[in-house]
Design an enzyme around this catalytic site. Structure first.
Site, PDB file in Angstrom:
ATOM      1  N   SER A  18       0.848  -1.198   0.000  1.00  0.00           N
ATOM      2  CA  SER A  18       0.000   0.000   0.000  1.00  0.00           C
ATOM      3  C   SER A  18       0.877   1.239   0.000  1.00  0.00           C
ATOM      4  O   SER A  18       2.085   1.165   0.239  1.00  0.00           O
ATOM      5  CB  SER A  18      -0.877   0.014   1.252  1.00  0.00           C
ATOM      6  OG  SER A  18      -0.056   0.272   2.379  1.00  0.00           O
ATOM      7  N   LYS A  19       0.245   2.370  -0.245  1.00  0.00           N
ATOM      8  CA  LYS A  19       0.997   3.629  -0.233  1.00  0.00           C
ATOM      9  C   LYS A  19       1.577   3.865   1.157  1.00  0.00           C
ATOM     10  O   LYS A  19       2.696   4.343   1.301  1.00  0.00           O
ATOM     11  CB  LYS A  19       0.084   4.784  -0.644  1.00  0.00           C
ATOM     12  CG  LYS A  19       0.761   6.129  -0.483  1.00  0.00           C
ATOM     13  CD  LYS A  19       0.086   7.226  -1.238  1.00  0.00           C
ATOM     14  CE  LYS A  19       0.872   8.519  -1.196  1.00  0.00           C
ATOM     15  NZ  LYS A  19       1.236   8.982   0.155  1.00  0.00           N
ATOM     16  N   ARG A  20       0.793   3.474   2.167  1.00  0.00           N
ATOM     17  CA  ARG A  20       1.276   3.657   3.548  1.00  0.00           C
ATOM     18  C   ARG A  20       2.586   2.910   3.794  1.00  0.00           C
ATOM     19  O   ARG A  20       3.516   3.440   4.408  1.00  0.00           O
ATOM     20  CB  ARG A  20       0.215   3.168   4.542  1.00  0.00           C
ATOM     21  CG  ARG A  20      -0.681   4.242   5.047  1.00  0.00           C
ATOM     22  CD  ARG A  20      -0.907   4.243   6.556  1.00  0.00           C
ATOM     23  NE  ARG A  20      -0.723   2.992   7.265  1.00  0.00           N
ATOM     24  CZ  ARG A  20      -1.726   2.232   7.700  1.00  0.00           C
ATOM     25  NH1 ARG A  20      -2.967   2.573   7.477  1.00  0.00           N
ATOM     26  NH2 ARG A  20      -1.469   1.142   8.388  1.00  0.00           N
TER      27      ARG A  20
END
Ligand code: GLU
Length: 506
Positions: free
Chosen positions: A259-261
């Site tokens: 994920s971007k996180r």
């Protein structure tokens, strides 16, 4: 074989994720390999999720990556328009056909009715069992339906999914996938605003645009049974594209979807180019701005889920086109190993012409207001080329070529700065001014001469010489570094180190 026509069909809901670039790439490779057509279709039927600037970002990203579009948004073509919002009037007839033939129906349920249904039956899906309890053309009489339609009541059109039927999806990567239709709900095909949903628009457009292969991320596999049913009910089964659902991109440790996180936390980019979120104003740095070369990124992405079946790792786009087959895509999720991406970048920097890198360094120096001749920039490139990962490293790791060190690593000084070092460096400093011009060979010969005459091993003081000149304990070839700096500068730097570190051995 059927003419290969593939499409990349992103929704403009934000920045294009790197996984989307991989999807586009695999489509492109298949198209090119078979002299087919690569189509870009923008799926913007969900107006609530539309993000301004996202479409332009997609176009710029693909162009930077070297993925060329033959037909579609930004290019045009025989099936224009390629933006689904501009095709709105076209979808209605297909929904109507489904309704007329009993494969879809009007549903008039209000938001609050749906809400109470979900409350009453947790995890409910709008399917055969729920259908009979709601407000739709199954439960209402024909007159009631006609009356509601003519008085302009809001409604959606839902697909009537049969109960307990086997739906078979032939996936080129996964083989046959069988899903029981009871697991599929009566998906909305037309929304109350008259817009088609993704499912209807996607299938209609794939059919009308004569798509031969649907290559997309694994997250779309659960939608595939619904799409297969739509092809069947619309009478398009024999024109149905072949499906290939690509493996997920996993976090670097292989645990779960990337994920971007995760990327933010681990400090690597997830978008191809810089992206400023229009809502929050937050800037996410792209692969490009981090110094990745598009060829390196493409090579890296190609290997995330595909392999050529040989040991070869470096592939240009043309070589990828040649080697690519859908059969060699794996089912298992692909670990997003950012170190591998860096390795590819290193390899590609090494293949760049010195001239190109020289101009790059020259321009970065100008931005820093640092004067440098092209000749010097070229020498720096030659000596550092094998050592850098990103183009900006030439400047960041080579600052000492322009800025003399003013501080020295305390720990190394404590360990290695001793009488011998002082004796060698003092003698070396005195003699080096006599050598003109200072070449790498002359610098080396002189060092050997000085150490021999003092009876000290060169290896013992080499690190202190490097530190005096660059401030650091490691770096590019030291003799070449001295040649690039020239003897007045070398003499000055050694002098400064001797002066600054004098007290250390007192
Ligand atoms: N619009 C979908 C997306 O955003 C396309 C999925 C597909 O390729 O069918 O990914």
């Amino acid at each position: 074989m059927r003419e290969v026509r593939v499409r990349f069909a992103p929704s403009p809901t934000g920045a294009l994720h790197i996984g989307g670039v991989r999807t586009a790439l695999y489509n492109y490779l298949l198209a090119r390999k078979h002299n087919g057509t690569m189509i870009l279709r923008i799926e913007d039927t969900d107006q609530g999720r539309y993000v301004p600037g996202a479409e332009d970002y997609i176009l710029r990203s693909l162009s930077w990556a070297g993925i060329k579009i033959d037909e579609g948004v930004g290019v045009g073509g025989p099936h224009a328009p390629y933006r689904q919002s501009e095709r709105k009037p076209l979808y209605r007839q297909y929904a109507q056909k489904l309704v007329d033939e009993g494969n879809a129906y009007y549903a008039f349920d209000t938001e609050s009715e749906l809400e109470s249904m979900r409350k009453a039956t947790p995890n409910a899906q709008y399917d055969g069992t729920i259908r009979v309890k709601m407000n739709n053309s199954f439960t209402l009489s024909a007159e009631e339906v006609a009356q509601k339609l003519s008085s302009g009541d809001k409604y959606v059109i839902r697909l009537k999914v049969p109960g307990n039927e086997e739906v078979r999806i032939q996936d080129l990567i996964r083989g046959e996938v069988i899903v029981n239709s009871s697991q599929v709900d009566d998906k909305v095909l037309m929304k109350s605003d008259g817009m088609p949903t993704y499912h209807l628009a996607n299938v209609v457009d794939d059919y009308l645009m004569k798509i031969s292969h649907v290559i997309r991320g694994e997250e779309w596999l659960p939608s595939a049974p619904l799409h297969v049913l739509l092809y069947k009910y619309l009478g398009w089964e024999k024109d149905m594209p072949q499906f290939a659902h690509l493996p997920l991109l996993l976090k670097p440790d292989g645990n779960g979807k990337l994920s971007k996180r995760d990327a933010d936390k681990m400090g690597f980019p997830i978008f191809p180019l810089n992206w400023t979120d229009p809502a929050s104003g937050e800037l996410a740095k792209g692969f490009r701005e981090n110094g990745y070369l598009p060829e390196a990124m493409i090579n890296f992405l190609a290997f995330l889920g595909w392999n050529p079946g040989t040991e070869q790792e470096i592939f240009s786009m043309d070589q990828l086109i040649d080697a690519f087959t859908l059969e060699r895509i794996g089912k298992a999720g692909a670990r997003f190993d950012i170190q591998k991406a860096q390795w590819f970048n290193q390899q590609y920097i090494r293949t760049k012409a010195d001239e190109e890198l020289t101009v790059y360094l020259f321009d970065s120096l100008q931005k820093e207001n640092i004067e440098c001749t092209l000749e010097k920039a070229h020498k720096i490139i030659t000596v550092m080329k094998e050592r850098v990962t990103f183009p900006q490293d030439f400047w960041e790791q080579g600052k000492f070529f322009f800025i003399a060190p003013t501080a020295f690593d305390e720990q190394i000084v404590a360990k290695k700065w001793n009488d011998d070092a002082v004796r060698v460096l003092s003698a070396y400093k005195n003699e080096i001014k006599l050598i003109n011009p200072l070449t790498a060979t002359a610098a080396k010969d002189l060092l050997e001469k000085v150490t021999a005459s003092l009876g000290i091993k060169t290896g013992q003081i080499l690190q202190m010489l490097r530190m005096s000149i660059t401030g650091g304990a490691s770096g590019p070839d030291l003799m070449m570094t001295m040649e690039i700096l020239g003897n007045p500068e070398v003499e000055k730097r050694i002098g400064y180190a001797l002066e600054t570190l004098k007290v250390k051995i007192a």
